[in-house]
Design a protein around this motif. Structure first.
Motif, PDB file in Angstrom:
ATOM      1  N   ARG A 185      -3.123  -8.390  11.983  1.00 50.05           N
ATOM      2  CA  ARG A 185      -4.386  -8.085  11.313  1.00 50.05           C
ATOM      3  C   ARG A 185      -4.198  -8.001   9.802  1.00 50.05           C
ATOM      4  O   ARG A 185      -5.050  -8.472   9.041  1.00 50.05           O
ATOM      5  CB  ARG A 185      -4.966  -6.773  11.838  1.00 50.05           C
ATOM      6  N   VAL A 186      -3.095  -7.411   9.375  1.00 49.90           N
ATOM      7  CA  VAL A 186      -2.819  -7.340   7.940  1.00 49.90           C
ATOM      8  C   VAL A 186      -2.712  -8.746   7.352  1.00 49.90           C
ATOM      9  O   VAL A 186      -3.208  -9.011   6.260  1.00 49.90           O
ATOM     10  CB  VAL A 186      -1.520  -6.540   7.687  1.00 49.90           C
ATOM     11  N   GLY A 187      -2.050  -9.647   8.072  1.00 51.32           N
ATOM     12  CA  GLY A 187      -1.952 -11.023   7.597  1.00 51.32           C
ATOM     13  C   GLY A 187      -3.311 -11.660   7.445  1.00 51.32           C
ATOM     14  O   GLY A 187      -3.599 -12.317   6.430  1.00 51.32           O
ATOM     15  N   PHE A 224      -5.171  -9.777   4.446  1.00 51.84           N
ATOM     16  CA  PHE A 224      -4.639 -10.086   3.125  1.00 51.84           C
ATOM     17  C   PHE A 224      -4.916 -11.540   2.737  1.00 51.84           C
ATOM     18  O   PHE A 224      -5.141 -11.849   1.561  1.00 51.84           O
ATOM     19  CB  PHE A 224      -3.144  -9.797   3.079  1.00 51.84           C
ATOM     20  N   GLU A 225      -4.897 -12.442   3.712  1.00 55.95           N
ATOM     21  CA  GLU A 225      -5.231 -13.839   3.425  1.00 55.95           C
ATOM     22  C   GLU A 225      -6.684 -13.946   2.969  1.00 55.95           C
ATOM     23  O   GLU A 225      -7.009 -14.664   2.008  1.00 55.95           O
ATOM     24  CB  GLU A 225      -5.004 -14.694   4.673  1.00 55.95           C
ATOM     25  N   ARG A 226      -7.541 -13.209   3.654  1.00 59.42           N
ATOM     26  CA  ARG A 226      -8.963 -13.190   3.282  1.00 59.42           C
ATOM     27  C   ARG A 226      -9.151 -12.570   1.895  1.00 59.42           C
ATOM     28  O   ARG A 226      -9.953 -13.069   1.086  1.00 59.42           O
ATOM     29  CB  ARG A 226      -9.728 -12.389   4.339  1.00 59.42           C
ATOM     30  N   LYS A 230       3.087  -2.721   1.819  1.00 56.11           N
ATOM     31  CA  LYS A 230       2.012  -2.923   2.785  1.00 56.11           C
ATOM     32  C   LYS A 230       1.772  -1.686   3.653  1.00 56.11           C
ATOM     33  O   LYS A 230       0.640  -1.253   3.835  1.00 56.11           O
ATOM     34  CB  LYS A 230       2.345  -4.128   3.694  1.00 56.11           C
ATOM     35  N   PHE A 231       2.855  -1.138   4.232  1.00 57.50           N
ATOM     36  CA  PHE A 231       2.733  -0.031   5.164  1.00 57.50           C
ATOM     37  C   PHE A 231       3.408   1.250   4.661  1.00 57.50           C
ATOM     38  O   PHE A 231       2.755   2.248   4.406  1.00 57.50           O
ATOM     39  CB  PHE A 231       3.328  -0.398   6.521  1.00 57.50           C
ATOM     40  N   VAL A 232       4.731   1.201   4.528  1.00 53.39           N
ATOM     41  CA  VAL A 232       5.513   2.386   4.204  1.00 53.39           C
ATOM     42  C   VAL A 232       6.126   2.237   2.814  1.00 53.39           C
ATOM     43  O   VAL A 232       6.882   1.281   2.579  1.00 53.39           O
ATOM     44  CB  VAL A 232       6.616   2.625   5.247  1.00 53.39           C
ATOM     45  N   PRO A 233       5.842   3.147   1.881  1.00 56.77           N
ATOM     46  CA  PRO A 233       6.406   3.046   0.534  1.00 56.77           C
ATOM     47  C   PRO A 233       7.926   2.976   0.556  1.00 56.77           C
ATOM     48  O   PRO A 233       8.586   3.740   1.256  1.00 56.77           O
ATOM     49  CB  PRO A 233       5.927   4.343  -0.138  1.00 56.77           C
ATOM     50  N   GLY A 234       8.464   2.020  -0.195  1.00 57.68           N
ATOM     51  CA  GLY A 234       9.908   1.880  -0.313  1.00 57.68           C
ATOM     52  C   GLY A 234      10.558   1.136   0.832  1.00 57.68           C
ATOM     53  O   GLY A 234      11.761   0.831   0.766  1.00 57.68           O
TER      54      GLY A 234
END
Length: 446
Positions: free
Chosen positions: A414-416, A419-421, A440-444
């Motif tokens: 879903r992120v892909g 983010f493409e959109r 995207k999800f977890v910092p670092g």
């Protein structure tokens, strides 16, 4: 460039509207196209039957043929279970159908908070109103269920014995059609299906799956209490976890119109099947396992229980507040400054004086609160919760981990898509946003 928010409403530019029109057209297949969605529509129901059979008849362990000679009798045995044990009875249809009818009636008659949704490009940027009465409906459901249980009209312990529901479909105005029948059945044809004041997509997302998930956990607790004389900490954990999720959906229902599910996903097999069958009957395998197995198989030490509960509550806090921050920020960009309050309102649910990136499209990209640290903090916290739902039985069975394994696959995919959109929609502004919010999800980490 990062700016601070102002009460001025967002105005979509002409160039932004042109991009929105492009995004409302079908340009390419997703999910592997017609062949991929056909495999999904056939594969997921089959997988759900298989996992249920393993839980119900094989102590929660995965069963499979160990040689070529065993394949045929193994398949015959599986088919026998499907035909004789998993075929929905008339009673099961009454229970499941009765809940759907009850939830629909509550959605029609209960008082609610009127929330304006985001401007919909396909409706010439018209905003739809949503009657957010899930919270009243939830507590009406809990009172009704308690009354039915204690009067023995319908014992909650019976829910776990009726596990396979029918599916429903809907029709209406079409958008983003590919022209391929199978693919369009999977993705859906309409964006905002409605019956009167009820938005079917939001009703199905909030009222059906999470209500069933919660009452399945309550059913498991009642079953343990009747058979053991107590409820295990593991089952209590799942009752708390499912109630937190259901209550979050109900108390924050006014935030749902601002989400990807409402704004972009259409009303097709993907959304319908997962709301009516996938979520309620595959996310709770740990409950089914615990209801049928000796507690000694999944008993933890006290420190481990403390760790599990602390992890769940921390993940829930981040999930709840990050969702609230983003939704309230979007409301602010619409000129909405007064927000609904419902229990429990957690600290940091609203970011004061938020920073953002103003896009040429007209929309603003939030860079404050949890959203300063990652682009999808809600997804990361949501996945941790899903992992806890499996980890609460330790290594007693691999099947309850299906939810978290499946969920991370869905989230990454879903992120892909998202983010493409966004890259198409915002262009260089998206590149700047990704530079400011790197992870995207977890910092670092990712």
């Amino acid at each position: 460039m990062v700016e601070k928010s102002s009460p001025k409403k967002v105005v979509i530019s002409d160039a932004g509207k042109a991009v929105d029109r492009r995004l409302d057209q079908h340009e390419q297949y997703e999910f592997g196209g017609p062949l991929g969605v056909t495999a999904i529509m056939l594969g997921f129901p089959t997988l759900m039957y298989y996992l249920w059979i393993c839980l119900w008849f094989y102590d929660g362990q995965l069963v499979y043929p160990h040689s070529v000679e065993e394949v045929k009798p193994f398949l015959a045995r599986m088919w026998t279970h499907v035909c004789e044990d998993a075929n929905p009875s008339l009673y099961a249809w009454k229970v499941y159908g009765g809940n759907i009818i009850f939830q629909f009636i509550l959605a029609l008659v209960m008082p609610g908070y009127q929330q304006e949704g985001l401007p919909v490009p396909s409706l010439n940027y018209k905003t739809l109103m949503y009657n957010c009465n899930a919270l009243y409906s939830l507590y009406a459901t809990m009172i009704a269920a308690a009354a039915l249980h204690y009067t023995s009209v319908f014992r909650l312990t019976e829910i776990l014995d009726n596990f396979w529901p029918p599916h429903v479909v809907a029709t209406g105005s079409q958008i983003r059609m590919s022209g391929n029948f199978i693919y369009d059945v999977f993705m859906g044809a309409i964006l905002n299906p409605r019956i009167g004041s009820i938005d079917l997509k939001m009703w199905a997302e909030v009222r059906i799956p999470w209500v069933i998930v919660f009452f399945l956990s309550v059913s498991g607790g009642c079953k343990q209490y009747e058979e053991l004389g107590y409820v295990t900490p593991n089952m209590a954990f799942m009752i708390l976890a499912t109630w937190l999720y259901l209550n979050a959906c109900a108390k924050g229902e006014e935030c749902i119109p601002q989400t990807w599910d409402m704004y972009h996903e259409k009303w097709g097999f993907m959304v319908i099947f997962w709301n009516f069958a996938g979520v309620p009957f595959s996310y709770i395998y740990s409950i089914v396992y615990m209801a049928r197995q000796d507690p000694s198989k999944y008993h933890f030490s006290t420190p481990r229980y403390v760790f599990m509960f602390a992890t769940l509550l921390t993940a829930y806090y981040i999930f709840d507040t990050s969702m609230s921050q983003k939704s309230r920020f979007k409301m602010q960009t619409q000129g909405i400054t007064t927000f609904r309050t419902a229990f429990p309102q957690l600290p940091w649910s609203i970011v004061k004086n938020p920073t953002y990136i103003q896009t040429a499209h007209g929309n603003r990209l939030l860079t404050s609160g949890w959203w300063a640290y990652s682009r999808k903090p809600n997804y990361a916290a949501d996945w941790v919760q899903s992992f806890c739902w499996g980890a609460i039985i330790g290594n007693a069975s691999p099947i309850p981990y299906f939810y978290s394994v499946f969920f991370i696959t869905v989230l990454v995919h879903r992120v892909g898509r998202d983010f493409e959109r966004c890259a198409i929609k915002y262009g260089k502004d998206w590149e700047e946003y990704c530079r400011v919010v790197k992870y995207k999800f977890v910092p670092g980490i990712y």
